[in-house]
Design a protein around this motif. Sequence first.
Motif, PDB file in Angstrom:
ATOM      1  N   ALA A  29       0.340 -11.512   7.796  1.00 31.18           N
ATOM      2  CA  ALA A  29       0.156 -10.695   6.218  1.00 31.18           C
ATOM      3  C   ALA A  29       0.721 -11.753   5.223  1.00 31.18           C
ATOM      4  O   ALA A  29       0.499 -11.901   3.964  1.00 31.18           O
ATOM      5  CB  ALA A  29       0.161  -9.323   6.548  1.00 31.18           C
ATOM      6  N   VAL A  30       1.922 -12.196   5.396  1.00 29.66           N
ATOM      7  CA  VAL A  30       2.992 -12.963   5.097  1.00 29.66           C
ATOM      8  C   VAL A  30       1.690 -14.573   4.766  1.00 29.66           C
ATOM      9  O   VAL A  30       1.856 -15.040   3.598  1.00 29.66           O
ATOM     10  CB  VAL A  30       3.494 -13.835   5.491  1.00 29.66           C
ATOM     11  CG1 VAL A  30       4.569 -15.172   4.774  1.00 29.66           C
ATOM     12  CG2 VAL A  30       4.856 -12.399   6.165  1.00 29.66           C
ATOM     13  N   PHE A  35      -1.036 -17.399   0.956  1.00 33.88           N
ATOM     14  CA  PHE A  35      -2.477 -18.091  -0.128  1.00 33.88           C
ATOM     15  C   PHE A  35      -2.444 -18.148  -1.156  1.00 33.88           C
ATOM     16  O   PHE A  35      -3.335 -18.586  -2.177  1.00 33.88           O
ATOM     17  CB  PHE A  35      -3.355 -18.132   1.302  1.00 33.88           C
ATOM     18  CG  PHE A  35      -4.772 -18.414   0.996  1.00 33.88           C
ATOM     19  CD1 PHE A  35      -4.763 -19.882   0.951  1.00 33.88           C
ATOM     20  CD2 PHE A  35      -5.864 -17.905   0.307  1.00 33.88           C
ATOM     21  CE1 PHE A  35      -6.473 -20.210   0.934  1.00 33.88           C
ATOM     22  CE2 PHE A  35      -6.931 -18.044   0.366  1.00 33.88           C
ATOM     23  CZ  PHE A  35      -7.550 -19.726   0.523  1.00 33.88           C
ATOM     24  N   GLY A  36      -2.950 -16.289  -1.022  1.00 34.12           N
ATOM     25  CA  GLY A  36      -3.276 -15.752  -2.779  1.00 34.12           C
ATOM     26  C   GLY A  36      -1.792 -16.409  -3.731  1.00 34.12           C
ATOM     27  O   GLY A  36      -2.487 -16.543  -4.649  1.00 34.12           O
ATOM     28  N   THR A  42      -3.861 -22.269  -8.921  1.00 30.97           N
ATOM     29  CA  THR A  42      -4.976 -23.820  -9.040  1.00 30.97           C
ATOM     30  C   THR A  42      -6.128 -23.714  -9.714  1.00 30.97           C
ATOM     31  O   THR A  42      -5.637 -22.336 -10.749  1.00 30.97           O
ATOM     32  CB  THR A  42      -5.812 -24.280  -7.234  1.00 30.97           C
ATOM     33  OG1 THR A  42      -6.956 -22.955  -7.363  1.00 30.97           O
ATOM     34  CG2 THR A  42      -4.548 -24.377  -6.073  1.00 30.97           C
ATOM     35  N   ASP A  43      -7.000 -23.939 -10.372  1.00 29.32           N
ATOM     36  CA  ASP A  43      -8.410 -23.743 -11.318  1.00 29.32           C
ATOM     37  C   ASP A  43      -8.768 -23.055 -10.812  1.00 29.32           C
ATOM     38  O   ASP A  43      -9.491 -22.714 -11.516  1.00 29.32           O
ATOM     39  CB  ASP A  43      -9.184 -25.204 -10.847  1.00 29.32           C
ATOM     40  CG  ASP A  43      -8.177 -26.354 -11.594  1.00 29.32           C
ATOM     41  OD1 ASP A  43      -7.448 -26.060 -12.531  1.00 29.32           O
ATOM     42  OD2 ASP A  43      -8.655 -27.741 -11.463  1.00 29.32           O
ATOM     43  N   ALA A  44      -9.503 -22.430  -9.409  1.00 33.47           N
ATOM     44  CA  ALA A  44     -10.033 -21.126  -8.603  1.00 33.47           C
ATOM     45  C   ALA A  44      -9.670 -19.978  -9.592  1.00 33.47           C
ATOM     46  O   ALA A  44     -10.296 -19.275  -9.161  1.00 33.47           O
ATOM     47  CB  ALA A  44      -9.885 -21.968  -7.058  1.00 33.47           C
TER      48      ALA A  44
END
Length: 64
Positions: A29-30, A35-36, A42-44
Amino acid sequence: MEITISFVLLLAVGVALLVRFRAVGAGAAVVVALFGFYLAGTDAADTVNQLVTAVTGALADAGR
């Protein structure tokens, strides 16, 4: 009457339930949360935001 709930709050509740029922470990979960967090820088991030907006809009329209 319209009730709005933050999507982040819904995701947090989902993660809490997954950890609580041991469907996913706390470490995983961490990692996903981090990651989120880094993906948002980022550009994403714009693409992900547009996709989530489109899906939630479609779901809202389907309920009418």
